[in-house]
Design a protein around this motif. Structure first.
Motif, PDB file in Angstrom:
ATOM      1  N   ASP A   1      47.778  27.947  37.093  1.00 43.80           N
ATOM      2  CA  ASP A   1      47.217  28.937  38.012  1.00 43.80           C
ATOM      3  C   ASP A   1      45.779  28.544  38.354  1.00 43.80           C
ATOM      4  O   ASP A   1      45.003  28.165  37.473  1.00 43.80           O
ATOM      5  CB  ASP A   1      47.228  30.326  37.380  1.00 43.80           C
ATOM      6  CG  ASP A   1      48.644  30.863  37.199  1.00 43.80           C
ATOM      7  OD1 ASP A   1      49.541  30.410  37.938  1.00 43.80           O
ATOM      8  OD2 ASP A   1      48.848  31.719  36.311  1.00 43.80           O
TER       9      ASP A   1
ATOM     10  N   ASP B   1      43.228  30.247  38.979  1.00 43.77           N
ATOM     11  CA  ASP B   1      42.158  31.007  38.331  1.00 43.77           C
ATOM     12  C   ASP B   1      41.884  30.531  36.913  1.00 43.77           C
ATOM     13  O   ASP B   1      40.940  30.989  36.278  1.00 43.77           O
ATOM     14  CB  ASP B   1      42.460  32.508  38.350  1.00 43.77           C
ATOM     15  CG  ASP B   1      43.762  32.858  37.636  1.00 43.77           C
ATOM     16  OD1 ASP B   1      44.438  31.944  37.129  1.00 43.77           O
ATOM     17  OD2 ASP B   1      44.098  34.061  37.588  1.00 43.77           O
ATOM     18  N   ARG B   2      42.694  29.576  36.423  1.00 40.22           N
ATOM     19  CA  ARG B   2      42.460  28.989  35.102  1.00 40.22           C
ATOM     20  C   ARG B   2      41.893  27.584  35.216  1.00 40.22           C
ATOM     21  O   ARG B   2      41.724  26.891  34.216  1.00 40.22           O
ATOM     22  CB  ARG B   2      43.765  28.941  34.288  1.00 40.22           C
ATOM     23  CG  ARG B   2      44.482  30.261  34.154  1.00 40.22           C
ATOM     24  CD  ARG B   2      43.640  31.302  33.451  1.00 40.22           C
ATOM     25  NE  ARG B   2      43.358  30.947  32.070  1.00 40.22           N
ATOM     26  CZ  ARG B   2      42.546  31.647  31.273  1.00 40.22           C
ATOM     27  NH1 ARG B   2      41.917  32.714  31.744  1.00 40.22           N
ATOM     28  NH2 ARG B   2      42.339  31.279  30.019  1.00 40.22           N
TER      29      ARG B   2
END
Length: 205
Positions: free
Chosen positions: A43, A45-46
């Motif tokens: 992802d 956002d990671r």
């Protein structure tokens, strides 16, 4: 380009391309990612990107190459634009030399980069600058580190690095040496001709 997963210790994968521009260092063909590989991307956002451009520009005789215009746009702008457009990366921290901090901050404002969280002053050594940049990234599992003075990085290369790093925890882009490589003594005497087939050149950040 170096991709790291800090929570997974392991050796580095070297992904060898077909060819690379010797100066700008990031243009070469890579195989298309399969659908399964695309699904395996983390992802965004990671994933944090750390772009380091805090060198002293000694080889450029004091001219900071990150601010040099390349086809009408500064080198650093071209580099960051790629990460800004790449939907596999969620956040960016830019670490630069103190002498160009105001210039780069102004560029970031003018170009309205949404992913750039901080523009920070680097340290005296590259590893110090990376450490400073890491502190500015949000909590995550993946870190992509890139040299801001290499503007020909591509979206495909970033994705390929993320895929490759899943196997052992780290990956870097590299090219095989096409030159003859000699090992020399402290006195400058050739002592051995190395097998260039086992030599990989990493334009490390």
């Amino acid at each position: 380009l170096v991709v790291m997963i800090p929570s997974i210790p392991g050796p580095m994968i070297i992904r060898l391309p077909d060819g690379c521009h010797p100066m700008l260092g990031a243009w070469y063909p890579l195989p298309e990612l399969t659908t399964e590989e695309q699904k395996g991307l983390p992802d965004a956002d990671r994933v944090g990107a750390l772009v380091v451009a805090a060198g002293a520009s000694t080889r450029m005789e004091g001219v900071d190459k990150t601010l040099v215009e390349l086809a009408g746009m500064s080198v650093i702008s071209r580099t960051i634009d790629v990460f800004e457009r790449c939907d596999a990366v969620g956040a960016i921290v830019l670490v630069v030399a103190e002498a160009i901090l105001n210039d780069v901050t102004g560029i970031a404002r003018d170009r309205q980069w949404k992913k750039v969280l901080h523009v920070r002053t680097g340290g005296s050594r590259r590893q110090d600058s990376v450490r400073i940049g890491l502190r500015g990234l949000p909590e995550g599992d993946w870190v992509v580190v890139h040299d801001g003075a290499r503007p020909l990085i591509t979206d495909k290369m970033i994705r390929a690095g993320l895929i490759a790093a899943q196997a052992t925890g780290a990956a870097t882009a590299a090219i095989l040496s096409t030159d003859t490589v000699k090992k020399i003594s402290d006195e400058g005497i050739v002592t051995e001709t190395l097998n260039r087939g086992s030599i990989a050149l990493v334009q490390t950040p």
